[in-house]
Write a protein that holds these residues in place. Sequence first.
Motif, short mmCIF file in Angstrom:
data_model
loop_
_atom_site.label_atom_id
_atom_site.label_comp_id
_atom_site.label_asym_id
_atom_site.label_seq_id
_atom_site.Cartn_x
_atom_site.Cartn_y
_atom_site.Cartn_z
N VAL A 1 1.14 -1.08 0.61
CA VAL A 1 0.28 0.13 0.16
C VAL A 1 0.85 1.47 0.06
O VAL A 1 0.38 2.09 -0.17
N GLU A 2 2.45 1.37 0.00
CA GLU A 2 3.01 2.78 0.58
C GLU A 2 4.34 1.99 0.72
O GLU A 2 4.78 1.17 0.85
N ILE A 3 5.32 2.29 -0.33
CA ILE A 3 6.85 3.06 -0.68
C ILE A 3 7.16 3.77 0.09
O ILE A 3 6.43 4.40 -0.90
N VAL A 4 8.44 3.46 1.19
CA VAL A 4 8.63 4.88 1.20
C VAL A 4 10.39 4.59 0.89
O VAL A 4 11.25 3.69 1.89
N HIS A 5 10.81 5.47 0.70
CA HIS A 5 12.07 5.14 -0.16
C HIS A 5 12.73 6.24 1.04
O HIS A 5 12.86 7.40 1.33
N SER A 6 14.30 6.10 1.48
CA SER A 6 15.56 6.91 2.56
C SER A 6 16.97 6.44 1.86
O SER A 6 16.56 6.17 0.99
N GLU A 7 17.24 7.31 2.25
CA GLU A 7 18.80 7.48 1.92
C GLU A 7 19.37 5.91 1.85
O GLU A 7 20.01 5.49 0.87
N ASN A 8 19.43 5.51 3.15
CA ASN A 8 19.84 3.43 2.95
C ASN A 8 19.07 2.84 2.31
O ASN A 8 19.58 1.08 2.57
N ASN A 9 17.60 2.85 2.92
CA ASN A 9 16.85 1.26 2.40
C ASN A 9 15.30 1.78 1.87
O ASN A 9 15.18 3.19 1.65
N VAL A 10 14.83 1.03 2.11
CA VAL A 10 13.46 1.48 1.68
C VAL A 10 12.24 0.44 2.64
O VAL A 10 12.73 -0.91 3.26
N THR A 11 11.34 1.38 3.03
CA THR A 11 9.80 0.86 3.76
C THR A 11 8.84 0.33 2.78
O THR A 11 8.54 1.16 2.85
N LEU A 12 8.36 -0.98 3.22
CA LEU A 12 7.02 -0.95 2.35
C LEU A 12 6.22 -1.67 3.02
O LEU A 12 6.21 -1.76 4.69
N TRP A 13 5.29 -1.08 2.95
CA TRP A 13 3.98 -1.01 3.86
C TRP A 13 2.88 -1.76 3.22
O TRP A 13 2.89 -1.42 1.64
N PHE A 14 2.43 -2.71 3.75
CA PHE A 14 1.24 -4.05 3.30
C PHE A 14 -0.31 -3.82 4.47
O PHE A 14 0.21 -3.71 5.47
N ILE B 1 16.93 -3.41 3.72
CA ILE B 1 17.92 -3.20 3.41
C ILE B 1 18.75 -3.04 1.53
O ILE B 1 18.15 -3.81 0.86
N PRO B 2 19.94 -2.22 0.98
CA PRO B 2 20.41 -1.94 -0.11
C PRO B 2 20.40 -4.09 -0.52
O PRO B 2 19.67 -4.97 -1.83
N GLU B 3 21.05 -4.53 0.60
CA GLU B 3 21.30 -6.24 -0.57
C GLU B 3 20.32 -6.57 -0.72
O GLU B 3 19.90 -7.99 -1.86
N GLY C 1 13.13 -5.35 -5.46
CA GLY C 1 13.78 -4.12 -5.36
C GLY C 1 12.78 -3.19 -6.57
O GLY C 1 13.14 -2.33 -7.51
N THR C 2 11.86 -4.05 -7.51
CA THR C 2 11.84 -4.00 -8.20
C THR C 2 9.48 -3.79 -7.97
O THR C 2 8.59 -4.17 -8.41
N ALA C 3 9.04 -3.46 -6.11
CA ALA C 3 8.29 -3.70 -6.28
C ALA C 3 7.49 -2.66 -6.45
O ALA C 3 8.44 -1.36 -6.57
N ARG C 4 5.65 -2.56 -6.55
CA ARG C 4 5.29 -0.78 -6.41
C ARG C 4 4.23 -1.41 -6.19
O ARG C 4 3.13 -2.15 -5.47
N GLU C 5 3.50 -0.02 -5.92
CA GLU C 5 2.38 -0.57 -4.91
C GLU C 5 1.36 -1.11 -5.40
O GLU C 5 1.43 -0.32 -7.39
N GLY C 6 -0.08 -1.52 -4.69
CA GLY C 6 -0.81 -1.98 -5.57
C GLY C 6 -0.67 -3.87 -5.69
O GLY C 6 -1.56 -4.87 -5.76
N GLN C 7 0.63 -3.89 -5.63
CA GLN C 7 1.19 -5.28 -5.70
C GLN C 7 0.68 -6.64 -4.77
O GLN C 7 0.44 -5.54 -3.48
N ARG C 8 0.08 -7.32 -4.89
CA ARG C 8 0.38 -7.99 -3.90
C ARG C 8 1.27 -9.82 -3.78
O ARG C 8 1.87 -9.87 -5.18
#
Length: 204
Positions: A110-123, A161-163, A171-178
Amino acid sequence: MFTGIVQGVAEIDHITEAPGLNTLAIRFPEGTVEHVTTGASVAINGTCLTVTRQESNILFFDAMQETLRLTTLGDLGEGDGVNFERAARIGDEIGGHLLSGHIHTTADIVEIVHSENNVTLWFEVPHDWAKYVFAKGYIAINGASLTIGEVAGNRFNVHLIPETLRATTFGTAREGQRVNIEIDSQTQTIVDTLARMGYDQPAR
């Protein structure tokens, strides 16, 4: 059994539809399917599937209609990437947590939050499954063992984390994806046991 440590990203080569099932032909990176035999178990986006045949680095799997309905495998198309993990062997290091490869439910990003060194995914998970989701607990998402960050109602997040982004399809996740969800078995057992004892009832 699986460990939730994704071993790489494979690609859907083609899908053959037949009455009652789809046959997935999946192309794996070179060197990752050595010594695979017919009947072996491989987790594809967290779903335990059985190898039916092999052509070089392409493995074939049959997915029944019930599997397609209960998981995201029915959403896949040619060229899509999938997380994979071969079944664990006795003596293997358990880097994540033990998984069965049986998907409990699906969730939406439902949400993808990009920050400097990581990505936060909300489900967002169905309300019936939210009772098994706890901050700092384990969960498997598309076959990857992850630690839950925050929980808000039937929504939760994970920090990647980046790894992890590089080694998985996140790394290719998108909002709305199941995505496929496997709840931690120990958490489910504890919650269900307490419920049977009446501890899930609101205080009076």
